[in-house]
Each structure stands twice: as structure tokens, then as C-alpha cells.
Design an enzyme around this catalytic site. Structure first.
Site, PDB file in Angstrom:
ATOM      1  N   TYR A  86     -41.308 -11.243  -6.823  1.00 44.26           N
ATOM      2  CA  TYR A  86     -42.414 -12.125  -7.206  1.00 44.26           C
ATOM      3  C   TYR A  86     -43.434 -11.280  -7.951  1.00 44.26           C
ATOM      4  O   TYR A  86     -43.807 -10.203  -7.499  1.00 44.26           O
ATOM      5  CB  TYR A  86     -43.036 -12.724  -5.949  1.00 44.26           C
ATOM      6  CG  TYR A  86     -44.247 -13.592  -6.180  1.00 44.26           C
ATOM      7  CD1 TYR A  86     -44.122 -14.859  -6.757  1.00 44.26           C
ATOM      8  CD2 TYR A  86     -45.523 -13.160  -5.818  1.00 44.26           C
ATOM      9  CE1 TYR A  86     -45.234 -15.661  -6.965  1.00 44.26           C
ATOM     10  CE2 TYR A  86     -46.643 -13.961  -6.016  1.00 44.26           C
ATOM     11  CZ  TYR A  86     -46.489 -15.213  -6.591  1.00 44.26           C
ATOM     12  OH  TYR A  86     -47.593 -16.006  -6.785  1.00 44.26           O
ATOM     13  N   ASP A  89     -43.443  -3.198 -10.399  1.00 47.13           N
ATOM     14  CA  ASP A  89     -44.525  -3.985  -9.809  1.00 47.13           C
ATOM     15  C   ASP A  89     -44.840  -3.348  -8.455  1.00 47.13           C
ATOM     16  O   ASP A  89     -44.107  -3.555  -7.480  1.00 47.13           O
ATOM     17  CB  ASP A  89     -44.081  -5.441  -9.658  1.00 47.13           C
ATOM     18  CG  ASP A  89     -45.169  -6.305  -9.045  1.00 47.13           C
ATOM     19  OD1 ASP A  89     -46.065  -5.749  -8.372  1.00 47.13           O
ATOM     20  OD2 ASP A  89     -45.111  -7.528  -9.218  1.00 47.13           O
ATOM     21  N   LYS A 101     -53.908  -5.540  -5.092  1.00 53.94           N
ATOM     22  CA  LYS A 101     -54.122  -5.404  -3.641  1.00 53.94           C
ATOM     23  C   LYS A 101     -54.956  -4.172  -3.288  1.00 53.94           C
ATOM     24  O   LYS A 101     -56.166  -4.202  -3.397  1.00 53.94           O
ATOM     25  CB  LYS A 101     -52.772  -5.431  -2.922  1.00 53.94           C
ATOM     26  CG  LYS A 101     -52.038  -6.783  -3.167  1.00 53.94           C
ATOM     27  CD  LYS A 101     -50.974  -7.075  -2.173  1.00 53.94           C
ATOM     28  CE  LYS A 101     -50.072  -8.239  -2.526  1.00 53.94           C
ATOM     29  NZ  LYS A 101     -50.563  -9.547  -2.181  1.00 53.94           N
TER      30      LYS A 101
HETATM   31  N1  HOZ Z   1     -48.611 -12.168  -3.177  1.00 46.72           N
HETATM   32  C1  HOZ Z   1     -48.805 -12.349  -1.778  1.00 46.72           C
HETATM   33  C2  HOZ Z   1     -47.668 -11.862  -0.997  1.00 46.72           C
HETATM   34  N2  HOZ Z   1     -46.455 -12.457  -1.302  1.00 46.72           N
HETATM   35  C3  HOZ Z   1     -49.121 -13.724  -1.389  1.00 46.72           C
HETATM   36  C4  HOZ Z   1     -50.500 -14.013  -1.611  1.00 46.72           C
HETATM   37  C5  HOZ Z   1     -50.646 -15.367  -2.174  1.00 46.72           C
HETATM   38  O1  HOZ Z   1     -49.792 -15.780  -2.960  1.00 46.72           O
HETATM   39  O2  HOZ Z   1     -51.621 -15.987  -1.797  1.00 46.72           O
END
Ligand code: HOZ
Length: 433
Positions: free
Chosen positions: A146, A241, A269
Site C-alpha cells: 500500500y 516505500d 510516519k
Molecule cells: N497507512 C496506515 C497503515 N496501513 C493506515 C493509516 C490510514 O490509512 O489511516
């Protein structure tokens, strides 16, 4: 919902009338575990406290940024000092240089870096840059990885896209994904085949070097080095990423841990210390193509925001001055061993997958190596487990397809309490089964 979560229910019901689904990001909607999210009042160290006053040991850490735990004194102090100086200028500041310098010093492959506001923005900008630099259009990504909600990358995407069953979203035009080639994570033969057929069309291979958005899935030995070899051979860029893994698996991220050098790296993050930040960086000759140094357009009013820079800088300085990595590795091992043992004792088929402070307990008989195997996990059992843990004061990611995070604020006592809670929760599950 038990009586102890009454206020959460009221607040969330109001949110549902005001905000789609009651949340500002679907990952937090509890869609993969059923029921309603608890509403958070505050966090302190390794704990979350909800609006009903319930306290939980937190293994979400705001989905990764809070490697120091909630309200770390150094981060709080940095913010307190930054606020009176002004919250946004839309102009250069000294502090953005300081954070850029620390990122460049820490992350082996980064020679220049551009700050943005989220991981999504960083991914979008990095692939635009890769396409411009190589003068090619096609991107290889991996199912279950993702990279934020970028149209062209929202194909077989992990995280909430998988949790909520829309790995490819309506509203993404066909044209936006025409140049996205999606392959299986860890399937190096498939990558080699695509390069053989279309090598001169591929601008970049983009991946989470350790996948965290289909649950924690490590790369097979040789996967990363072979990707490096193939991309170099065919003149494509390799983009890591490291939004989740950056400053987490090691100070220099997964690339330091695995001794691999991508061309571009996406960060988010932890570099924002809990405030909204993304960043992309890499080889100087590539980054020099970004406007205004070069022709590739990318912009943002709040990019390099002084409060976000202050929180990120304080976090990274703390990680440099007091590296928590060895301790988190030890705690991670204790936790993983304890959870695995608890699942064995309960006779529940499982895989405990972990690297350093990132982990997932998969309810799956077979090792999880890619998206296909991840999706064979028993998500209904995960949902029951999740709530059994909540009832015992442990807050886990609300999906089988998300990694959990230890923070430097966790201690052996928290690990022991979590293992005890897991034993009880799994026993209770077994009785229900
Ligand atoms: N990217 C985050 C962990 N998969 C999720 C945070 C979100 O989409 O709110």
C-alpha cells in the site's frame, strides 16, 4: 459494546452523522473486526485512554509514527518551543534544513530530500519523478503493498483497501492504472519475466521492502537484491516505500537493515513525529529534477511546516541519541515467543511474523509470503481475538492486514501483561469455537 464504552458509542454515532463512516480514514473504522471504534481522549507513553476512561496498551502507535510512545517529553518540549514562533510561513525555515540533514545522514541512499505532508503525497511525487527521469511510464508494484491512495497505485492495494474489500477503488479511471503492473510480493520470477518482455517501458519498481500493509510480510532472501539487479540492468529506478519501516527497523530503515540501496525512498510516519509529514528523497541527480531545481512539478502550502519539522526533528534526534532498536528487538522477540506459545497452547493455527518492532499474528496455517497467502487468514477469528484483547486492555490494529508496532515506551511488564491477555483471549476464543 459493554457499558464501559458508552461515551465512545455516543461520540461515534455523532461522528457518523457528520463524517463519512464516522472516521477520517477507513483504516480506523473497525470494518475488519466488527463493532464500533473506541474514541480516543488521550495518549501517554505506551497507553491510550478512551473517552470512557478505559486504558489500553497501545500497539498501533498511530499506525507507526509514535516510535517513542505518546507525548514523549522531548517531542512535547520541541512543539511547545515551536508554537510561539509561528505555525506556518509558506517560506523557507532553518528547521527544515535540520530535519533534511538528519534524514540524509541517517538513510543510506538519500542524498537530497523534499518534504511533503503525507505518505500518499510522497508516493505520488516519487513516481512522477521516476517517470520523468526515465522518460518511461510503466510502474511495477506488488499486490498487498500500500502506497497511500494514489489513483495509479490503488490496485490490489493492502491496508484498509484490503480490509474493507475494495483493493481497487471505484472512481479510479481505467486510464490511471493502465501503466501499473501488479505482481506478487516475493515473486522474483514474475518480475524477471516482465522485465524480459517490457524492460524498456518500466520507469520504476515500487515496494515496501518489508510489507506492513497486508500484515507483516518479510522479503524472501534475494528478493530485494534481485530487484536491485534487475532494475539496474534495465535502466528502471528502484523505489522503497519506507513510510512504515523508515527509522523503525533500524535508524537508516529497511535499506540499512538489508544493506540495499534503492534510487528513491518514500518516508512518512516517524519523520513527522506524530504530525503530518511525508518525504521523498534519493540520488542527487534524480532529486535535482524536482522543481524548482528541475522541471518536475510538485508543491504544497504546508510542506516543511515548522511544527511538523519540530516534532520530526525531536523524534529523530531522540532515536539518534538513545537508539531503542536493540531493546525493541529483545522485547519484540519476547512478545513474539509469548504470543506464539499462547496460540500453540490454545491449539490455534497461526503464524507469528515479526521483524524488529513490527509484527502480525496471522490466524493462518501456512507461512504468509504474499497477498494471496495473507488473504487466506481466518479474519473472523482475528475479529474475535481483537475484541477479546480490547476487553483485556490491549489495543491492536483493527485488521488482520495491518502490522502492529512496539514503541520505545513499552517495557517488559507491558509485554508480560500482553502475553497474559493473549493467553486468556485465545482460551476464550477456543471455548467459543
Ligand atoms: N497507512 C496506515 C497503515 N496501513 C493506515 C493509516 C490510514 O490509512 O489511516
Amino acid at each position: 459494546m459493554p457499558e464501559t464504552r458508552v461515551r465512545s458509542r455516543e461520540v461515534f454515532e455523532r461522528a457518523c452523522r457528520l463524517i463519512p463512516g464516522g472516521v477520517n480514514s477507513p483504516a480506523r473504522a473497525f470494518g475488519g473486526v466488527g463493532g464500533q471504534p473506541i474514541v480516543i481522549a488521550r495518549g501517554t507513553g505506551p497507553y491510550l485512554i478512551d473517552v470512557d476512561g478505559n486504558q489500553y496498551i497501545d500497539y498501533v502507535a498511530s499506525w507507526g509514527p509514535l516510535i517513542l510512545g505518546h507525548c514523549h517529553p522531548r517531542v512535547v518540549q520541541a512543539l511547545e518551543e515551536a508554537i510561539p514562533r509561528g505555525t506556518s510561513f509558506g517560506a523557507p525555515t532553518e528547521i527544515e534544513n535540520e530535519l533534511a540533514e538528519m534524514i540524509i545522514d541517517a538513510v543510506p541512499s538519500i542524498e537530497m530530500v523534499r518534504m511533503v505532508n503525507s505518505g500518499t503525497e510522497a508516493s505520488m511525487s516519487a513516481i512522477r519523478l521516476a517517470r520523468a527521469f526515465t522518460k518511461r511510464d510503466a510502474i511495477i508494484k506488488f499486490a498487498g503493498c500500500y502506497h497511500g491512495h494514489v489513483d495509479s497505485l490503488l490496485v490490489q492495494a493492502g491496508s484498509s483497501a484490503t480490509t474493507l474489500g475494495v483493493p481497487t477503488s471505484p472512481g479510479v479511471p481505467k486510464g490511471a492504472v493502465n501503466d501499473t503492473i501488479t505482481l506478487g510480493f516475493n515473486d522474483i520470477e514474475a518480475v524477471a519475466d516482465v522485465f524480459k518482455m517490457r524492460g524498456d517501458e518500466i520507469a520504476a519498481v515500487l515496494l515496501e521492502p518489508v510489507a506492513g500493509n497486508m500484515g507483516l510480510v518479510p522479503p524472501k532472501p534475494e528478493f530485494l537484491s534481485e530487484l536491485r539487479r534487475l532494475t539496474e540492468k534495465h535502466g528502471a529506478l528502484l523505489i522503497y516505500d519506507e513510510v512504515m519501516t523508515g527509522f523503525r527497523l533500524a535508524y537508516g530503515g529497511a535499506q540499512q537493515l538489508f544493506k540495499q540501496m534503492p534510487d528513491l525512498t518514500i518516508l512518512g510516519k516517524i519523520v513527522g513525529g506524530g504530525l503530518p509529514v511525508g518525504a521523498y528523497g534519493g540520488r542527487r541527480d534524480i532529486m535535482q529534477q524536482v522543481m524548482p531545481a528541475g522541471p518536475v512539478f510538485q508543491a504544497g502550502t504546508l510542506s516543511g511546516n515548522p511544527l511538523a519539522m519540530a516534532a520530526g526533528l525531536a523524534t529523530i534526534r531522540e532515536l539518534r541519541d538513545h537508539p531503542p532498536y536493540e531493546r525493541m528487538e529483545q522485547l519484540g522477540r519476547q512478545l513474539a515467543d509469548g504470543l506464539s506459545q499462547a496460540a500453540k497452547e490454545a491449539g490455534i493455527p497461526h503464524q507469528l511474523q515479526r521483524i524488529g518492532s513490527m509484527w502480525t499474528l496471522f490466524f493462518n496455517e501456512h507461512p504468509v509470503t504474499d497477498y494471496e497467502t495473507a488473504r487466506k487468514s481466518d479474519t473472523a477469528r482475528f475479529g474475535r481475538f481483537f475484541w477479546a484483547m480490547m476487553d483485556r486492555g490491549v489495543y491492536l490494529p483493527c485488521s488482520q492486514f495491518e502490522a502492529a508496532f512496539l514503541s520505545a515506551a513499552h517495557t517488559e511488564q507491558h509485554i508480560r501483561e500482553t502475553i497474559e491477555a493473549t493467553k486468556e483471549a485465545l482460551k476464550a476464543l477456543k471455548v467459543e469455537d
